[in-house]
Design an enzyme around this catalytic site. Structure first.
Site, PDB file in Angstrom:
ATOM      1  N   CYS A 133       0.870  -1.192   0.000  1.00  0.00           N
ATOM      2  CA  CYS A 133       0.000   0.000   0.000  1.00  0.00           C
ATOM      3  C   CYS A 133       0.900   1.233   0.000  1.00  0.00           C
ATOM      4  O   CYS A 133       2.108   1.122   0.058  1.00  0.00           O
ATOM      5  CB  CYS A 133      -0.852   0.016   1.263  1.00  0.00           C
TER       6      CYS A 133
ATOM      7  N   ARG B 186       1.212   1.612  -6.055  1.00  0.00           N
ATOM      8  CA  ARG B 186       1.430   0.668  -4.938  1.00  0.00           C
ATOM      9  C   ARG B 186       0.128   0.004  -4.500  1.00  0.00           C
ATOM     10  O   ARG B 186       0.135  -0.921  -3.692  1.00  0.00           O
ATOM     11  CB  ARG B 186       2.054   1.389  -3.739  1.00  0.00           C
TER      12      ARG B 186
ATOM     13  N   TRP C  51      -3.833  -1.699  -1.191  1.00  0.00           N
ATOM     14  CA  TRP C  51      -3.805  -2.939  -1.973  1.00  0.00           C
ATOM     15  C   TRP C  51      -4.254  -4.018  -0.994  1.00  0.00           C
ATOM     16  O   TRP C  51      -3.482  -4.430  -0.126  1.00  0.00           O
ATOM     17  CB  TRP C  51      -2.406  -3.230  -2.501  1.00  0.00           C
TER      18      TRP C  51
ATOM     19  N   ASN D 295       1.010   0.184   6.032  1.00  0.00           N
ATOM     20  CA  ASN D 295       1.393  -0.678   4.908  1.00  0.00           C
ATOM     21  C   ASN D 295       2.127  -1.853   5.529  1.00  0.00           C
ATOM     22  O   ASN D 295       3.037  -1.673   6.340  1.00  0.00           O
ATOM     23  CB  ASN D 295       2.311   0.074   3.941  1.00  0.00           C
ATOM     24  N   GLY D 296       1.726  -3.083   5.180  1.00  0.00           N
ATOM     25  CA  GLY D 296       2.415  -4.252   5.728  1.00  0.00           C
ATOM     26  C   GLY D 296       1.388  -5.289   6.163  1.00  0.00           C
ATOM     27  O   GLY D 296       0.216  -5.217   5.814  1.00  0.00           O
TER      28      GLY D 296
ATOM     29  N   GLU E 125       8.378 -20.948 -19.478  1.00  0.00           N
ATOM     30  CA  GLU E 125       8.205 -19.589 -18.935  1.00  0.00           C
ATOM     31  C   GLU E 125       9.313 -18.669 -19.441  1.00  0.00           C
ATOM     32  O   GLU E 125       9.071 -17.533 -19.836  1.00  0.00           O
ATOM     33  CB  GLU E 125       8.178 -19.650 -17.411  1.00  0.00           C
TER      34      GLU E 125
ATOM     35  N   LYS F  75       8.718 -15.239 -21.569  1.00  0.00           N
ATOM     36  CA  LYS F  75       9.264 -13.930 -21.154  1.00  0.00           C
ATOM     37  C   LYS F  75      10.009 -13.273 -22.313  1.00  0.00           C
ATOM     38  O   LYS F  75       9.802 -12.119 -22.631  1.00  0.00           O
ATOM     39  CB  LYS F  75      10.201 -14.094 -19.952  1.00  0.00           C
TER      40      LYS F  75
ATOM     41  N   GLU G  35       7.600 -12.351 -25.399  1.00  0.00           N
ATOM     42  CA  GLU G  35       6.535 -11.348 -25.214  1.00  0.00           C
ATOM     43  C   GLU G  35       7.088  -9.934 -25.015  1.00  0.00           C
ATOM     44  O   GLU G  35       6.376  -8.970 -25.258  1.00  0.00           O
ATOM     45  CB  GLU G  35       5.600 -11.721 -24.066  1.00  0.00           C
TER      46      GLU G  35
ATOM     47  N   HIS H 167      13.423 -35.761 -30.853  1.00  0.00           N
ATOM     48  CA  HIS H 167      12.177 -36.045 -31.587  1.00  0.00           C
ATOM     49  C   HIS H 167      11.797 -34.886 -32.505  1.00  0.00           C
ATOM     50  O   HIS H 167      10.642 -34.712 -32.849  1.00  0.00           O
ATOM     51  CB  HIS H 167      11.057 -36.331 -30.578  1.00  0.00           C
TER      52      HIS H 167
ATOM     53  N   LYS I 231      -2.201  -6.245 -19.887  1.00  0.00           N
ATOM     54  CA  LYS I 231      -1.848  -6.852 -18.600  1.00  0.00           C
ATOM     55  C   LYS I 231      -2.892  -7.887 -18.210  1.00  0.00           C
ATOM     56  O   LYS I 231      -2.592  -8.886 -17.603  1.00  0.00           O
ATOM     57  CB  LYS I 231      -1.747  -5.782 -17.509  1.00  0.00           C
TER      58      LYS I 231
HETATM   59  C1  AGP Z   1       2.706 -13.368 -18.717  1.00  0.00           C
HETATM   60  O1  AGP Z   1       3.928 -12.669 -18.677  1.00  0.00           O
HETATM   61  C2  AGP Z   1       1.707 -12.740 -19.665  1.00  0.00           C
HETATM   62  N1  AGP Z   1       1.481 -11.388 -19.347  1.00  0.00           N
HETATM   63  C3  AGP Z   1       0.438 -13.561 -19.797  1.00  0.00           C
HETATM   64  O2  AGP Z   1       0.793 -14.832 -20.301  1.00  0.00           O
HETATM   65  C4  AGP Z   1      -0.368 -13.780 -18.497  1.00  0.00           C
HETATM   66  O3  AGP Z   1       0.309 -14.680 -17.662  1.00  0.00           O
HETATM   67  C5  AGP Z   1      -1.726 -14.410 -18.880  1.00  0.00           C
HETATM   68  O4  AGP Z   1      -2.429 -13.493 -19.692  1.00  0.00           O
HETATM   69  C6  AGP Z   1      -2.572 -14.771 -17.665  1.00  0.00           C
HETATM   70  O5  AGP Z   1      -2.873 -13.612 -16.929  1.00  0.00           O
HETATM   71  P1  AGP Z   1      -3.505 -13.803 -15.460  1.00  0.00           P
HETATM   72  O6  AGP Z   1      -2.456 -14.460 -14.641  1.00  0.00           O
HETATM   73  O7  AGP Z   1      -3.815 -12.418 -15.011  1.00  0.00           O
HETATM   74  O8  AGP Z   1      -4.727 -14.664 -15.597  1.00  0.00           O
END
Ligand code: AGP
Length: 606
Positions: free
Chosen positions: A2, A27, A74, A98-99, A479, A483, A486, A502, A601
């Site tokens: 927060c 925050r 938050w 905050n905490g 993963e 990263k 994207e 394979h 996001k």
């Molecule tokens: C991850 O870096 C991406 N931004 C994306 O794959 C994300 O994980 C996915 O859209 C799921 O989002 P969520 O965790 O908010 O459901």
């Protein structure tokens, strides 16, 4: 996470507090409030939702006064409602915090026995009652805060004002940031630098166990025993935007570096190292009757689910299927009243994940959400939620949310296993003790950032990458590739290392760097074989290995090391260097790291 602010000086404090909270909105932004002292009375203004709502509230009902505190929330304990919004006011004492107060339930019981009544579901409200109780014994505000904090176990950056002592703010810090801005005849307290820059660039950064008392005459910093601390203010030469990012160039880099705290906050107060006990909220699920677990998610959260499968099958001894939400909901899955579905989502708003949960609920399954945003749609759809405490994740590329999801899944699996007896209580002691060591180990990985940045300079011009992992680290290969692709727009694939023969091995040549995850676990000899295969075909290898590794390191072109940890906790450490590598390659490519093209996001559409 927060944001708190406090102000005393010649200006109207309401305006200063609102401006400060605006600068701290990154925050936390699910509710906010201010408390201002005027003629010996505290006036509260609080609202749910974005800070703009609070500004409207203050416009509608102005509040005058030169001394006040404010908070942008938050939610961690208690839903985002006006009642749960800070400041909390009790007996003329207003508090912002905050905490996390780990022992708030026992303190609340104690206060209830003394006849206290509570208005909110938050842990913070405890503080206003404890301080008020001490003031009633005749203590000054600073002595009352000092006495109250002696009862508190947990983390805090807090500020308090009292009707008994107008024109005084007392703040204290334990593991959460608190900054004193020192101006000419005015002072400002804040969780972070952005909020002080309009008032002053001279700041004293409080340390753990320090307090500050601010009056119109000035500010005094002391330790919790009252001894004065003399520390000259530092000069801050950041712009406000730079400051919101904590001096980091991007939110993503800041969030990568917040992982030790975010991981610690996610298990804080839930585990007992000595006994291996795990305290989660009571899921009234007949765990012994559960015959199947599905884990359902998208993107990075799906990768977390793939790791979680190992945890649940090892600790809870029930078969687990991990599904992409977008696939799961259309394949008519076998769901009965003896099915448990765990959905994972940072935002709690991903359309496919929400749709999947609605479908399985219709079919009678039990549902749990692992989520980072309280009161998000997913937490309202699922029967129960396990909240990660990563704090707001602003960068589109998920980093701290991912590693805290792994913590949540680890704890859930251990809790289920221990509750049903699938895993012996004594076995949990070691597993929890290893978990608690992870934040420090993550810090050691973060210390390699400069080395990884130099690697990025050697690799950012390549057009294709392959990431290889086995077992519990295969999802980390996926993963790491996600990263990179994207945020840098470079094509990257994650693969199970055993699959190389394979097909993918046909891709290997000097233009195809291969990132190989080779911790010293059961699959290590096989990973050495993969390294030989790649080298024999002229491929370049970046190996992520444990500290002290020799065999893999001798064969690789470049090496990143991570501390040793039990196999199931290694994914947490292996993910970090891949986040940092992707970040620096993207920076070198000149892409918009925090808002990569075509992405959002939260994917709220199918
Ligand atoms: C991850 O870096 C991406 N931004 C994306 O794959 C994300 O994980 C996915 O859209 C799921 O989002 P969520 O965790 O908010 O459901």
């Amino acid at each position: 996470m927060c944001g708190i602010v406090g102000y005393i000086g010649p200006r109207e404090s309401a305006g200063v507090l609102l401006d400060g909270l605006k600068r701290l909105e990154y925050r936390g932004y699910d509710s906010s409030g201010i408390a201002v002292l005027k003629d010996g009375r505290v006036e509260l203004r609080r609202s749910v939702g974005k800070l703009e709502r609070l500004a409207q509230e203050v416009l509608k009902k102005p509040v005058e006064g030169n001394c006040g505190i404010g908070h942008t929330r938050w939610a961690t304990h208690g839903r985002p409602t006006e009642q749960n919004a800070h400041p909390h006011l009790e007996g003329g004492v207003a508090v912002v915090h905050n905490g996390i107060i780990e022992n708030y339930l026992s303190l609340k019981e104690e206060l209830l026995k003394e006849g206290a009544s509570f208005k909110s579901e938050t842990d913070t409200e405890i503080l206003s009652h404890l301080i008020c109780r001490e003031i009633k014994k005749g203590k000054s505000l600073e002595d009352a805060v000092r006495a109250a904090l002696k009862h508190i176990k947990g983390t805090y950056a807090m500020a308090a004002i009292s009707e008994n002592e107008p024109d005084k703010i007392v703040g204290a810090r334990m593991e959460c940031p608190l900054i004193l801005g020192v101006g000419k005849h005015e002072a400002i307290l804040s969780s972070d630098i952005p909020a002080i820059l309009d008032i002053t660039r001279h700041a004293v950064f409080l340390k753990d166990g320090e307090m500050v008392t601010i009056t119109k005459e000035g500010a005094i910093v002391t330790d919790f025993d009252g001894a004065v601390v003399k520390r000259p203010p530092a000069f801050i030469d950041w712009t406000p935007l730079m400051a919101e990012k904590g001096g980091y160039r991007h939110f993503m880099l800041k969030e990568i570096n917040e992982q030790p705290r975010a991981i610690a906050d996610t298990f804080r107060g839930l585990v007992v190292e000595e006994t291996g006990e795990i305290f989660l909220n009571k899921f009234n699920i007949p765990l012994k009757e559960i015959e199947r677990v599905y884990i359902v998610a998208c993107g990075t959260s799906w990768h977390a689910g793939l790791v979680g499968k190992f945890f649940f099958e090892e600790f809870f001894k029930i078969p687990v299927e991990v599904d992409l939400a977008s696939e799961f909901r259309y394949r008519n899955p076998l769901v009965t009243k003896k099915t448990l579905v765990i959905s994972i989502s940072q935002s709690g708003e991903t359309a496919d994940t929400l749709a999947a949960i609605r479908e399985v609920k219709r079919r009678g399954a039990y549902t749990i959400a692992v989520c980072n945003v309280m009161e998000s749609s997913l937490t309202r759809e699922a029967d129960w939620s396990f909240m990660t405490h990563a704090g707001p994740e602003i960068g589109v590329a998920s980093t701290k949310a991912f590693t805290t999801q792994l913590i949540a899944l680890y704890l859930l699996a251990l809790y289920f296993g221990r509750t049903t007896g699938a895993i012996a209580a004594e076995a949990c002691v070691g597993l929890i003790q290893e978990l608690v060591k992870i934040p420090k180990k993550v810090e050691k990985v973060l210390d390699q950032a400069a080395l990884i940045e130099s690697l990025a300079k050697r690799y950012f011009h390549f057009r294709d990458f392959i990431y290889l992992g086995r077992g519990v680290n295969y999802p980390i290969a996926l993963e790491g590739a996600l990263k990179l692709k994207e945020i840098s727009y470079i094509h990257a694939e994650g693969y199970a290392a055993g699959e190389m023969k394979h097909g993918p091995i046909a891709l290997i040549d000097e233009d195809m760097p291969v990132v190989i995850l080779a911790p010293r676990d059961l699959s290590y000899p096989k990973m050495l074989g993969n390294i030989e295969e790649v080298k024999a075909r002229g491929g370049r290898i970046i190996a992520v290995v444990n500290e002290g590794d020799i065999e893999a390191s001798q064969r690789a072109d470049d090496v990143i090391t991570v501390p040793e940890a039990p196999a199931f906790l290694m994914p947490l450490l292996m993910a970090i260097p891949l986040q940092i590598l992707a970040y620096h390659i993207a920076v070198l490519k000149g892409t918009d790291v925090d808002q990569p093209r075509n992405l959002a996001k939260s994917v709220t559409v199918e």
